[in-house]
Design a protein around this motif. Structure first.
Motif, mmCIF file in Angstrom:
data_model
loop_
_atom_site.group_PDB
_atom_site.id
_atom_site.type_symbol
_atom_site.label_atom_id
_atom_site.label_comp_id
_atom_site.label_asym_id
_atom_site.label_seq_id
_atom_site.Cartn_x
_atom_site.Cartn_y
_atom_site.Cartn_z
ATOM 1 N N VAL A 298 32.850 26.391 86.742
ATOM 2 C CA VAL A 298 33.597 25.554 87.685
ATOM 3 C C VAL A 298 32.742 25.309 88.925
ATOM 4 N N ARG A 299 32.650 24.030 89.338
ATOM 5 C CA ARG A 299 31.915 23.692 90.558
ATOM 6 C C ARG A 299 32.723 24.154 91.765
ATOM 7 N N GLN A 300 32.077 24.849 92.683
ATOM 8 C CA GLN A 300 32.754 25.412 93.847
ATOM 9 C C GLN A 300 33.253 24.335 94.809
ATOM 10 N N ALA A 301 32.512 23.268 94.981
ATOM 11 C CA ALA A 301 32.838 22.261 95.999
ATOM 12 C C ALA A 301 34.202 21.617 95.772
ATOM 13 N N ASP A 302 34.512 21.269 94.511
ATOM 14 C CA ASP A 302 35.758 20.541 94.258
ATOM 15 C C ASP A 302 36.598 21.120 93.127
ATOM 16 N N GLY A 303 36.189 22.239 92.542
ATOM 17 C CA GLY A 303 36.969 22.870 91.480
ATOM 18 C C GLY A 303 36.880 22.185 90.130
ATOM 19 N N THR A 304 35.922 21.279 89.962
ATOM 20 C CA THR A 304 35.761 20.574 88.689
ATOM 21 C C THR A 304 35.229 21.521 87.618
ATOM 22 N N GLU A 305 35.849 21.485 86.456
ATOM 23 C CA GLU A 305 35.390 22.294 85.339
ATOM 24 C C GLU A 305 34.240 21.568 84.652
ATOM 25 N N LEU A 306 33.060 22.182 84.637
ATOM 26 C CA LEU A 306 31.866 21.572 84.064
ATOM 27 C C LEU A 306 31.661 21.944 82.599
ATOM 28 N N TRP A 307 32.171 23.100 82.203
ATOM 29 C CA TRP A 307 31.993 23.581 80.835
ATOM 30 C C TRP A 307 33.049 24.632 80.546
ATOM 31 N N SER A 308 33.511 24.711 79.306
ATOM 32 C CA SER A 308 34.399 25.807 78.909
ATOM 33 C C SER A 308 34.198 26.106 77.428
ATOM 34 N N GLY A 309 34.467 27.332 77.055
ATOM 35 C CA GLY A 309 34.313 27.723 75.662
ATOM 36 C C GLY A 309 35.101 28.980 75.355
ATOM 37 N N GLY A 310 35.452 29.138 74.090
ATOM 38 C CA GLY A 310 36.162 30.327 73.628
ATOM 39 C C GLY A 310 35.274 31.143 72.706
ATOM 40 N N PHE A 311 35.428 32.449 72.751
ATOM 41 C CA PHE A 311 34.600 33.363 71.967
ATOM 42 C C PHE A 311 35.504 34.405 71.335
ATOM 43 N N SER A 312 35.213 34.734 70.098
ATOM 44 C CA SER A 312 35.991 35.779 69.431
ATOM 45 C C SER A 312 35.044 36.706 68.686
ATOM 46 N N GLY A 313 35.439 37.957 68.615
ATOM 47 C CA GLY A 313 34.632 38.954 67.931
ATOM 48 C C GLY A 313 35.505 39.883 67.119
ATOM 49 N N GLU A 314 34.889 40.539 66.158
ATOM 50 C CA GLU A 314 35.606 41.478 65.293
ATOM 51 C C GLU A 314 34.671 42.627 64.943
ATOM 52 N N ARG A 315 35.205 43.838 65.016
ATOM 53 C CA ARG A 315 34.461 45.027 64.607
ATOM 54 C C ARG A 315 35.415 45.993 63.918
ATOM 55 N N THR A 316 34.854 46.858 63.090
ATOM 56 C CA THR A 316 35.635 47.856 62.368
ATOM 57 C C THR A 316 35.106 49.237 62.718
#
Length: 197
Positions: free
Chosen positions: A133-151
């Motif tokens: 997120v850009r600090q000056a105006d709060g514009t979201e420049l990039w976003s992503g989701g991540f998931s992981g799994e372990r046993t």
């Protein structure tokens, strides 16, 4: 004859290094150019939000992401008041699902009372979101989701009086696996944030 061979070898080495030096402008060693979306060079990474019941895991995710940026030197991690953009993370869910099971009839679990079913392993499923997120105006420049799994292996119950389930092992195994997932997921987050910009 030996002097001619040495002179030939030295001149060949000189020609090879010279050609590599002169072609240096056309060939770069290392990884392709990466940057933060928008080309910003000063970022902040506030502590991740933790929407789960697993307290304290947000620190590992935050620290791993900061370390990735410090290692790559793509951007400088600074205080929030000095940054151009913020990389904001949120741990959205952690689930523990029983995997393989042992029952009283199994040959490896002959000591269990009739009708007993024990989980012999657990799966951890974890999801995280990260946005820039850009600090000056709060514009979201990039976003992503991540998931992981372990046993991981569950604490094992054997003969009474000889061994028992250790709840500290279970907590420790969960935390160790979540720490490994934090390292892997934040390396992936760093790479995805900084590619193709």
């Amino acid at each position: 004859m030996d002097a001619i061979f040495k002179a030939f070898r030295n001149s060949l080495v000189f020609v090879l290094f010279g050609s590599l030096f002169l072609s240096g402008c056309a060939y770069r060693l290392g990884t392709p150019s990466r940057s933060i979306p928008g080309g910003y060079k000063q970022i902040s990474v506030p502590i991740f939000r933790n929407r789960t019941q697993e307290t304290g895991i947000e620190v590992g995710f935050t620290n791993n992401l900061i370390q990735e940026f410090q290692r790559s030197r793509i951007a400088r991690v600074v205080d929030n008041s000095l940054s151009e953009v913020s990389v904001i993370g949120e741990i959205t869910s952690v689930q523990y699902l029983p995997g393989a099971k042992r029952t009283a009839g199994d040959s490896s679990a002959f000591y269990l009372p009739n009708g007993t079913v024990l989980a012999s392993e657990y799966r951890i499923l974890l999801t995280v979101t990260v946005k820039v997120v850009r600090q000056a105006d709060g514009t979201e420049l990039w976003s992503g989701g991540f998931s992981g799994e372990r046993t991981y292996q569950a604490p094992l119950v054997t003969l009474a009086g000889v061994n028992s389930v250790n709840p500290l092992y279970n907590l420790s195994a969960r935390r160790q696996n979540i720490d490994v997932m934090a390292t892997d997921l934040m390396a992936e987050a760093h790479d995805r944030i900084t590619e193709n910009f």
